[in-house]
Scaffold this active site. Structure first.
Site, PDB file in Angstrom:
ATOM      1  N   SER A  95      -3.431  -4.383   0.389  1.00 55.66           N
ATOM      2  CA  SER A  95      -4.760  -4.113  -0.097  1.00 55.66           C
ATOM      3  C   SER A  95      -5.766  -5.067   0.518  1.00 55.66           C
ATOM      4  CB  SER A  95      -4.549  -4.052  -1.802  1.00 55.66           C
ATOM      5  OG  SER A  95      -5.935  -3.529  -2.276  1.00 55.66           O
ATOM      6  N   HIS A 120      -5.156   0.714   2.524  1.00 50.97           N
ATOM      7  CA  HIS A 120      -5.333   1.648   1.642  1.00 50.97           C
ATOM      8  C   HIS A 120      -6.705   1.680   1.100  1.00 50.97           C
ATOM      9  CE1 HIS A 120      -4.613  -0.051  -2.633  1.00 50.97           C
ATOM     10  NE2 HIS A 120      -5.174  -0.739  -2.034  1.00 50.97           N
TER      11      HIS A 120
END
Length: 268
Positions: A95, A120
């Site tokens: 992330s 993501h």
């Protein structure tokens, strides 16, 4: 609660006697900072404390990510620092932690051959009417573009290619990260022990989930080692009548018994 220290200092034995700062990002990225995680405020204070003598910064990462804006602030501080910056990913850079990894100078992102980078789309929560929701979606798209800009500092992938990878929540192991341009080199490392619960992260690698569960069991058993076993495959459910809509109901095993005696007359 004791204050978390971000860095270790060591003198590099060379002609210039340069000082290298090692910055550990081994927790979630969190604006609370301190014992709760890694915050931009804490990092800024520590960098100021180091002064101008630091010529090299080595960032060591094992983090599941956290707050996007907090992570972007950390990334920007390290990119703009006058020192040379290298990154070493020893577990996961997931992330927003994967964006922080992009702070390294060209060719200076080193990842363990069994470690992962995960990228993501940013997450958020919002409340309000439909206009509020549309505005929030626009903000999220803009935020995503900022993350892509950081990835393209090292990767030659196009914006559309990176968007597709982010849409899919892509996990890249060692050599795969190099192939995607998100790492420069790999190094041999012992088996990665996952210290973060990744159940809420889509497509989390099976080996990391097993590692975390084993570590959790060991802690619950007072440190006793758990045998490394693959999880057993789920058993096929047994067939039931609901699986065969045309099946006839089973006949009762016996006829209902006759009452033992005649009903008693009502009492007077």
């Amino acid at each position: 609660m004791s204050k978390k220290k971000w860095f270790n200092l060591r003198s590099v034995q060379n002609a210039k006697n340069d000082v290298t700062a090692e910055i550990d990002i081994l927790d979630p990225i969190d604006s609370w900072g301190g014992v709760w995680g890694c915050s931009a405020k804490d990092l800024r204070n520590e960098l100021k404390e180091l002064g101008d003598d630091v010529k090299n910064i080595k960032v060591i990462i094992n983090s599941p990510g956290g707050e996007v804006l907090e992570g972007l602030a950390i990334y920007n501080m390290l990119v703009s620092h006058s020192a040379s910056v290298s990154v070493e990913i020893i577990g996961i850079a997931a992330s927003i932690a994967s964006v922080i990894a992009m702070c390294a100078d060209e060719g200076q992102i080193n990842i363990a051959d069994n470690a992962y980078i995960m990228i993501h789309n940013p997450w958020s929560m919002a409340c309000g009417d439909s206009d509020d929701m549309r505005k929030q979606a626009d903000i999220m798209d803009s935020m995503r573009d900022g993350l892509i800009s950081a990835y393209q500092r090292h990767s030659s992938k196009t914006k559309d290619e990176l968007i597709e990878m982010m849409d899919d929540t892509t996990w890249l192991r060692g050599d795969e990260a190099i192939e995607a341009g998100l790492a420069s080199s790999t190094f041999n490392a012992p088996k990665v022990a996952a210290f973060f619960d990744l159940k809420n992260l889509k497509n989390a690698p099976k080996d990391l989930i097993i590692s975390y569960n084993q570590k959790k069991e060991e802690n619950e058993m007072g440190g006793k080692k758990i045998k490394n076993e693959e999880p057993t495959e789920p058993q096929e459910p047994k067939a039931t009548d609901t699986d065969n809509p045309v099946a006839e109901p089973a006949e009762p095993a016996t006829e209902p018994a006759e009452p033992a005696t005649e009903p008693a007359e009502p009492a007077t």
